[in-house]
Design an enzyme around this catalytic site. Sequence first.
Site, PDB file in Angstrom:
ATOM      1  N   HIS A  85       0.837  -1.204   0.000  1.00 56.72           N
ATOM      2  CA  HIS A  85       0.000   0.000   0.000  1.00 56.72           C
ATOM      3  C   HIS A  85       0.871   1.253   0.000  1.00 56.72           C
ATOM      4  O   HIS A  85       1.954   1.265   0.604  1.00 56.72           O
ATOM      5  CB  HIS A  85      -1.002   0.002   1.158  1.00 56.72           C
ATOM      6  CG  HIS A  85      -0.409   0.056   2.543  1.00 56.72           C
ATOM      7  ND1 HIS A  85      -0.145   1.234   3.200  1.00 56.72           N
ATOM      8  CD2 HIS A  85      -0.052  -0.932   3.408  1.00 56.72           C
ATOM      9  CE1 HIS A  85       0.335   0.968   4.409  1.00 56.72           C
ATOM     10  NE2 HIS A  85       0.407  -0.333   4.555  1.00 56.72           N
ATOM     11  N   ASP A  87      -0.235   4.424   0.984  1.00 53.81           N
ATOM     12  CA  ASP A  87      -0.590   5.479   1.946  1.00 53.81           C
ATOM     13  C   ASP A  87       0.156   5.300   3.258  1.00 53.81           C
ATOM     14  O   ASP A  87       0.622   4.213   3.590  1.00 53.81           O
ATOM     15  CB  ASP A  87      -2.105   5.507   2.200  1.00 53.81           C
ATOM     16  CG  ASP A  87      -2.622   4.233   2.868  1.00 53.81           C
ATOM     17  OD1 ASP A  87      -2.236   3.132   2.409  1.00 53.81           O
ATOM     18  OD2 ASP A  87      -3.385   4.338   3.841  1.00 53.81           O
ATOM     19  N   ASP A 148       6.399   1.726   6.438  1.00 54.22           N
ATOM     20  CA  ASP A 148       5.065   1.123   6.337  1.00 54.22           C
ATOM     21  C   ASP A 148       4.290   1.932   5.304  1.00 54.22           C
ATOM     22  O   ASP A 148       3.767   2.966   5.624  1.00 54.22           O
ATOM     23  CB  ASP A 148       4.393   1.141   7.710  1.00 54.22           C
ATOM     24  CG  ASP A 148       2.946   0.683   7.681  1.00 54.22           C
ATOM     25  OD1 ASP A 148       2.525   0.127   6.660  1.00 54.22           O
ATOM     26  OD2 ASP A 148       2.254   0.893   8.695  1.00 54.22           O
ATOM     27  N   GLU A 182      -4.958   1.839   2.822  1.00 55.19           N
ATOM     28  CA  GLU A 182      -4.908   0.698   3.738  1.00 55.19           C
ATOM     29  C   GLU A 182      -5.027   1.163   5.183  1.00 55.19           C
ATOM     30  O   GLU A 182      -5.712   0.552   5.997  1.00 55.19           O
ATOM     31  CB  GLU A 182      -3.590  -0.065   3.551  1.00 55.19           C
ATOM     32  CG  GLU A 182      -3.543  -1.403   4.273  1.00 55.19           C
ATOM     33  CD  GLU A 182      -2.847  -1.372   5.630  1.00 55.19           C
ATOM     34  OE1 GLU A 182      -2.756  -2.434   6.243  1.00 55.19           O
ATOM     35  OE2 GLU A 182      -2.397  -0.301   6.097  1.00 55.19           O
ATOM     36  N   GLU A 183      -4.367   2.275   5.501  1.00 52.92           N
ATOM     37  CA  GLU A 183      -4.301   2.732   6.896  1.00 52.92           C
ATOM     38  C   GLU A 183      -5.653   3.221   7.426  1.00 52.92           C
ATOM     39  O   GLU A 183      -5.832   3.360   8.625  1.00 52.92           O
ATOM     40  CB  GLU A 183      -3.261   3.855   7.050  1.00 52.92           C
ATOM     41  CG  GLU A 183      -1.840   3.447   6.669  1.00 52.92           C
ATOM     42  CD  GLU A 183      -1.215   2.476   7.666  1.00 52.92           C
ATOM     43  OE1 GLU A 183      -1.871   2.114   8.645  1.00 52.92           O
ATOM     44  OE2 GLU A 183      -0.067   2.080   7.431  1.00 52.92           O
ATOM     45  N   ASP A 205       4.240  -6.396   3.830  1.00 52.65           N
ATOM     46  CA  ASP A 205       3.922  -5.325   4.778  1.00 52.65           C
ATOM     47  C   ASP A 205       4.181  -5.763   6.216  1.00 52.65           C
ATOM     48  O   ASP A 205       3.535  -5.264   7.138  1.00 52.65           O
ATOM     49  CB  ASP A 205       2.457  -4.898   4.587  1.00 52.65           C
ATOM     50  CG  ASP A 205       2.146  -3.567   5.250  1.00 52.65           C
ATOM     51  OD1 ASP A 205       3.090  -2.819   5.575  1.00 52.65           O
ATOM     52  OD2 ASP A 205       0.949  -3.273   5.447  1.00 52.65           O
ATOM     53  N   HIS A 388       3.924   3.739  12.261  1.00 55.98           N
ATOM     54  CA  HIS A 388       3.115   4.926  12.620  1.00 55.98           C
ATOM     55  C   HIS A 388       3.819   5.800  13.646  1.00 55.98           C
ATOM     56  O   HIS A 388       3.170   6.541  14.373  1.00 55.98           O
ATOM     57  CB  HIS A 388       1.728   4.531  13.159  1.00 55.98           C
ATOM     58  CG  HIS A 388       0.983   3.584  12.258  1.00 55.98           C
ATOM     59  ND1 HIS A 388      -0.279   3.122  12.546  1.00 55.98           N
ATOM     60  CD2 HIS A 388       1.304   3.039  11.069  1.00 55.98           C
ATOM     61  CE1 HIS A 388      -0.677   2.311  11.573  1.00 55.98           C
ATOM     62  NE2 HIS A 388       0.282   2.248  10.667  1.00 55.98           N
TER      63      HIS A 388
HETATM   64 ZN   LIG Z   1       1.104  -1.220   6.412  1.00 58.57          ZN
END
Ligand SMILES: [Zn+2]
Length: 417
Positions: A85, A87, A148, A182-183, A205, A388
């Site tokens: 992903h 994002d 990520d 995705e997030e 991921d 994150h």
């Molecule tokens: Zn991820």
Amino acid sequence: MPNDALRDACLNRFLQYVKFDTQSDENSETYPSTAKQLDLLRHLQAELKSIGLEDAAMDEHGYVFATIPATTKKSKVPVIGFLAHVDTSPEMPGVNVKPIVHRDYQGQDIVLPDDRAAVLKFKDNPALAEQIGCDIVTASGTTLLGADNKAGVAEIVAVAEYLVKHREIPHGPIRVGFTPDEEVGNGTKYFDVARFGAVCAYTMDGETRGEIEMETFSADAMTVTFHGFNTHPGYAKGKMISAIRVAADFINRLPKDRLSPETTDGYEGYVHPYVVNASVEKTSVKLLLRDFKTPKLREQEAFVTDVAKGTVADWPGSSVELKVEESYRNMKEVLDQHPQVVENAREAIRRTGLKLREHPIRGGTDGSRLCFMGLPTPNIFAGEHNFHSRLEWVSAQDMELAAKVIIELAKVWEERA
Ligand SMILES: [Zn+2]
């Protein structure tokens, strides 16, 4: 054997991708949730084309798919896919990311220059013990890094380029896909499984080298809404029924020493009140229900229902409404029907010379939904750590290892066809 070309390709692509601000937004009504994600997706489509994946295309929702053409002489090698992903998490700024490469890491704490309180400490990050001599990438202290999942994006593009150049490596047709949102839980919302056209896929991921994840929570979302009665507080004696107090009482009755995120790990599930919208007239509590066994969710639902009903019984005049929505299901239920998907990945990780690491994900992945949409999709490590967070990091060597796993996996599928 180190593969310098592959490692440099992963690192250079990664350093380029993290400069795109691709933060998604959970309050958006559009798809993708932020238009800026499309900048990177368009860029990737163009890159894939220039590498030689001629069918690289973006659909109207922003999904970019392409094919690495087969090199095998066999006629029936299944099409497999790799996904990442683009994002980054809404929880942490992702604009103006300044990646820093810390070459030849020697076990020191890494102080990030733009906020000296942001320190990647050796003792708090057990995975750093395996990174001595490696090249570690961090952000500069005020943003996330975006490993990520841009580490996964870089690995997949680097492999695509590598395989196009090395046609002597036998493999079947390989689909690659890059997805938005995705997030914010919408990575698979418009994912066209038929158009992707693979028998299975792997999201790149995951975290630590050697890891494969094929078990996730099963998850439901529950909303418990308490109704009270509001009136002027100065004249409320004997009349007002505060839904806020009822809801507080309800939350207080939920177990504190078990069945909560703060007190569970491994295979234990939980019930987690995480959002409250409060007013005297009406207060709703949103709860996450989580367990690895789907039938257990029914038990959790019954338990929460009993607590809610027991609470309103003690607050005459109040009432409660309950709603449950399915979130996602444990991917293992699907992957157990297609054992070769995980088995081939295990073999590829072993052939890359890594110790196999398997443990349940206490969350969901895009793969959990894809599995139930007809595309069995376990998750493989990409080398991402501290998701994150301002302390996010990835090493060039782990990206290289993940890229090698992709190549080995393509070879294993060809060999066993
Ligand atoms: Zn991820």
